[in-house]
Design a protein around this motif. Structure first.
Motif, PDB file in Angstrom:
ATOM      1  N   UNK A 137       0.845  -1.191   0.000  1.00 15.92           N
ATOM      2  CA  UNK A 137       0.000   0.000   0.000  1.00 15.92           C
ATOM      3  C   UNK A 137       0.883   1.246   0.000  1.00 15.92           C
ATOM      4  N   UNK A 138       0.291   2.392  -0.326  1.00 14.71           N
ATOM      5  CA  UNK A 138       1.064   3.626  -0.378  1.00 14.71           C
ATOM      6  C   UNK A 138       1.415   4.102   1.023  1.00 14.71           C
ATOM      7  N   UNK A 139       2.463   4.924   1.117  1.00 14.72           N
ATOM      8  CA  UNK A 139       2.859   5.474   2.419  1.00 14.72           C
ATOM      9  C   UNK A 139       1.719   6.253   3.053  1.00 14.72           C
ATOM     10  N   UNK A 140       1.018   7.060   2.254  1.00 16.11           N
ATOM     11  CA  UNK A 140      -0.062   7.891   2.789  1.00 16.11           C
ATOM     12  C   UNK A 140      -1.195   7.020   3.354  1.00 16.11           C
ATOM     13  N   UNK A 141      -1.522   5.964   2.632  1.00 21.24           N
ATOM     14  CA  UNK A 141      -2.584   5.066   3.094  1.00 21.24           C
ATOM     15  C   UNK A 141      -2.194   4.405   4.411  1.00 21.24           C
ATOM     16  N   UNK A 142      -0.952   3.946   4.501  1.00 19.27           N
ATOM     17  CA  UNK A 142      -0.495   3.285   5.731  1.00 19.27           C
ATOM     18  C   UNK A 142      -0.486   4.262   6.900  1.00 19.27           C
ATOM     19  N   UNK A 143      -0.135   5.522   6.663  1.00 18.82           N
ATOM     20  CA  UNK A 143      -0.173   6.523   7.740  1.00 18.82           C
ATOM     21  C   UNK A 143      -1.586   6.687   8.279  1.00 18.82           C
ATOM     22  N   UNK A 144      -2.561   6.729   7.385  1.00 23.99           N
ATOM     23  CA  UNK A 144      -3.961   6.857   7.802  1.00 23.99           C
ATOM     24  C   UNK A 144      -4.415   5.625   8.587  1.00 23.99           C
ATOM     25  N   UNK A 145      -4.026   4.459   8.087  1.00 23.52           N
ATOM     26  CA  UNK A 145      -4.389   3.208   8.770  1.00 23.52           C
ATOM     27  C   UNK A 145      -3.771   3.179  10.159  1.00 23.52           C
ATOM     28  N   UNK A 146      -2.497   3.546  10.258  1.00 32.55           N
ATOM     29  CA  UNK A 146      -1.801   3.528  11.545  1.00 32.55           C
ATOM     30  C   UNK A 146      -2.452   4.484  12.535  1.00 32.55           C
ATOM     31  N   UNK A 147      -2.844   5.666  12.072  1.00 31.80           N
ATOM     32  CA  UNK A 147      -3.493   6.661  12.944  1.00 31.80           C
ATOM     33  C   UNK A 147      -4.808   6.106  13.490  1.00 31.80           C
ATOM     34  N   UNK A 148      -5.626   5.520  12.629  1.00 33.65           N
ATOM     35  CA  UNK A 148      -6.901   4.947  13.062  1.00 33.65           C
ATOM     36  C   UNK A 148      -6.683   3.821  14.058  1.00 33.65           C
ATOM     37  N   UNK A 149      -5.727   2.945  13.747  1.00 30.56           N
ATOM     38  CA  UNK A 149      -5.482   1.782  14.604  1.00 30.56           C
ATOM     39  C   UNK A 149      -4.989   2.212  15.981  1.00 30.56           C
ATOM     40  N   UNK A 150      -4.068   3.165  16.037  1.00 29.61           N
ATOM     41  CA  UNK A 150      -3.556   3.633  17.330  1.00 29.61           C
ATOM     42  C   UNK A 150      -4.672   4.227  18.174  1.00 29.61           C
ATOM     43  N   UNK A 151      -5.512   5.049  17.559  1.00 35.11           N
ATOM     44  CA  UNK A 151      -6.612   5.677  18.294  1.00 35.11           C
ATOM     45  C   UNK A 151      -7.587   4.621  18.812  1.00 35.11           C
ATOM     46  N   UNK A 152      -7.860   3.638  17.987  1.00 33.02           N
ATOM     47  CA  UNK A 152      -8.779   2.563  18.363  1.00 33.02           C
ATOM     48  C   UNK A 152      -8.244   1.776  19.556  1.00 33.02           C
ATOM     49  N   UNK A 153      -6.973   1.390  19.483  1.00 34.04           N
ATOM     50  CA  UNK A 153      -6.373   0.603  20.573  1.00 34.04           C
ATOM     51  C   UNK A 153      -6.255   1.448  21.840  1.00 34.04           C
ATOM     52  N   UNK A 154      -5.841   2.699  21.695  1.00 31.80           N
ATOM     53  CA  UNK A 154      -5.680   3.575  22.856  1.00 31.80           C
ATOM     54  C   UNK A 154      -6.994   3.704  23.632  1.00 31.80           C
ATOM     55  N   UNK A 155      -8.102   3.771  22.940  1.00 30.07           N
ATOM     56  CA  UNK A 155      -9.403   3.942  23.588  1.00 30.07           C
ATOM     57  C   UNK A 155      -9.873   2.685  24.301  1.00 30.07           C
ATOM     58  N   UNK A 156      -9.304   1.517  23.949  1.00 32.80           N
ATOM     59  CA  UNK A 156      -9.811   0.251  24.472  1.00 32.80           C
ATOM     60  C   UNK A 156      -8.820  -0.538  25.310  1.00 32.80           C
ATOM     61  N   UNK A 157      -7.534  -0.192  25.254  1.00 28.63           N
ATOM     62  CA  UNK A 157      -6.539  -1.010  25.949  1.00 28.63           C
ATOM     63  C   UNK A 157      -6.680  -0.850  27.449  1.00 28.63           C
ATOM     64  N   UNK A 158      -6.428  -1.941  28.168  1.00 22.75           N
ATOM     65  CA  UNK A 158      -6.442  -1.942  29.624  1.00 22.75           C
ATOM     66  C   UNK A 158      -5.016  -1.735  30.130  1.00 22.75           C
ATOM     67  N   UNK A 159      -4.917  -1.283  31.364  1.00 21.87           N
ATOM     68  CA  UNK A 159      -3.598  -1.162  31.974  1.00 21.87           C
ATOM     69  C   UNK A 159      -3.006  -2.554  32.129  1.00 21.87           C
ATOM     70  N   UNK A 160      -1.761  -2.703  31.705  1.00 24.10           N
ATOM     71  CA  UNK A 160      -1.110  -4.010  31.784  1.00 24.10           C
ATOM     72  C   UNK A 160       0.024  -3.969  32.790  1.00 24.10           C
ATOM     73  N   UNK A 161       0.074  -5.010  33.644  1.00 25.73           N
ATOM     74  CA  UNK A 161       1.174  -5.147  34.588  1.00 25.73           C
ATOM     75  C   UNK A 161       1.769  -6.543  34.429  1.00 25.73           C
ATOM     76  N   UNK A 162       3.077  -6.636  34.247  1.00 24.58           N
ATOM     77  CA  UNK A 162       3.702  -7.957  34.109  1.00 24.58           C
ATOM     78  C   UNK A 162       3.611  -8.757  35.393  1.00 24.58           C
ATOM     79  N   UNK A 163       3.803 -10.047  35.268  1.00 25.94           N
ATOM     80  CA  UNK A 163       3.769 -10.959  36.416  1.00 25.94           C
ATOM     81  C   UNK A 163       4.775 -10.506  37.480  1.00 25.94           C
ATOM     82  N   UNK A 164       4.369 -10.622  38.743  1.00 27.49           N
ATOM     83  CA  UNK A 164       5.228 -10.190  39.846  1.00 27.49           C
ATOM     84  C   UNK A 164       4.934 -11.015  41.080  1.00 27.49           C
TER      85      UNK A 164
END
Length: 293
Positions: A137-164
């Motif tokens: 895909x073109x660079x511009x298209x991938x930039x748009x995809x990356x922006x959407x994906x980051x925003x989507x994950x940021x809104x839904x990701x939970x706080x993660x803590x490694x095993x301790x």
């Protein structure tokens, strides 16, 4: 180093990429094997890592598109196929979070291309220009995809803590309370927004929908402990960089894997996989790798 030696060195990285795109160890292994065949049959490759990463990414994307249609028809809750991970996986917090059940479920809500772009850029550190070449895909298209994906994950990701040590102590209290049937004691180690999700694939009995909140989750677990799981034995393991309980029937066969997500001193997520199709090869330790040093 011969072609097999080069490929074996890259195999953990290639498997990790495929697994994070697909959420299925069996399908990830198939993709890695297909990539080896293409590597073996290719003319001299100047940059093996770049070539194989592209092959694995494209193969995984093609497979994910077909898997999505099957998952739409899946009976009950769908969870990623669990993988046994080494303790070293938790030392790389970004890698550990990226294969956790919570993150894989967030990734499942992305479209196939969005998922691949997010994984390759945010987890494996590829530039958007490199990713554009990998997926055609073109660079511009991938930039748009990356922006959407980051925003989507940021809104839904939970706080993660490694095993301790703290999380293991919480799990010990949790297991004891479930065994003894003390609802309040069990509720005391469950977060207010705790969720319990069970995957039986329509082949074994599980809760048909996610269970939310400390009291409903506690009562459900105690009913299991007193009923169908009363005669089972439990052992501690590590799956998807999370502490987990392996639940075995009286004959020693593996009935289910319960992955436990802890934040602070409270359990925030319980992910139980009982679908026998997803338990066939879970005893295999899966070396994971995010980058080649």
């Amino acid at each position: 180093m011969g072609e097999l030696g080069v490929f074996d060195e890259l195999r953990p990285l290639l498997f990790t990429i495929a697994y994070e795109i697909l959420g299925s160890a069996a399908d990830a292994e198939d993709v890695v094997q297909d990539s080896y065949i293409r590597w073996r049959d290719a003319e001299a490759v100047e940059h093996p890592r770049a070539y194989l990463t592209q092959v694995v990414t494209r193969q995984a994307l093609n497979r994910l598109r077909s898997l999505r249609r099957r998952r739409e028809e899946y009976v009950g809750n769908w969870l990623p196929e669990p993988i046994r991970t080494e303790h070293d996986a938790s030392h790389d917090v970004l890698l550990a979070e990226s294969v956790s059940m919570a993150m894989l479920l967030v990734l499942e809500t992305l479209g196939p291309t969005e998922r691949a772009v997010f994984v390759l850029s945010e987890v494996f550190g590829h530039s958007l220009v490199e990713i554009a070449g990998m997926i055609g895909k073109s660079d511009a298209t991938v930039r748009q995809i990356a922006h959407r994906a980051r925003a989507h994950v940021r809104a839904r990701r939970k706080r993660f803590e490694p095993d301790s040590d703290t999380s293991r102590a919480v799990i010990a209290r949790f297991a004891l309370a479930a065994r003894t049937g003390e609802v309040q004691t069990l509720m005391d180690v469950l977060a207010p927004d705790v969720v319990s999700i069970s995957d039986g694939g329509g082949k074994v009995t599980v809760a048909g929908r996610p269970i939310l909140g400390p009291e409903p989750v506690a009562k459900y677990l105690i009913a299991l402990a007193r009923g169908p799981m009363a005669d089972m034995t439990f052992e501690l393991g590590r799956f998807n960089a999370l502490p987990a309980l392996l639940c075995r029937a009286a004959d020693g066969s593996l009935d289910s894997i319960l992955m436990i997500e802890v934040s602070g001193d409270l359990i925030t997520g319980l992910y139980a996989v009982r679908n026998p199709d997803k338990l066939r090869e879970v005893e295999v330790v899966r070396p994971l790798l995010r980058k080649i040093s």
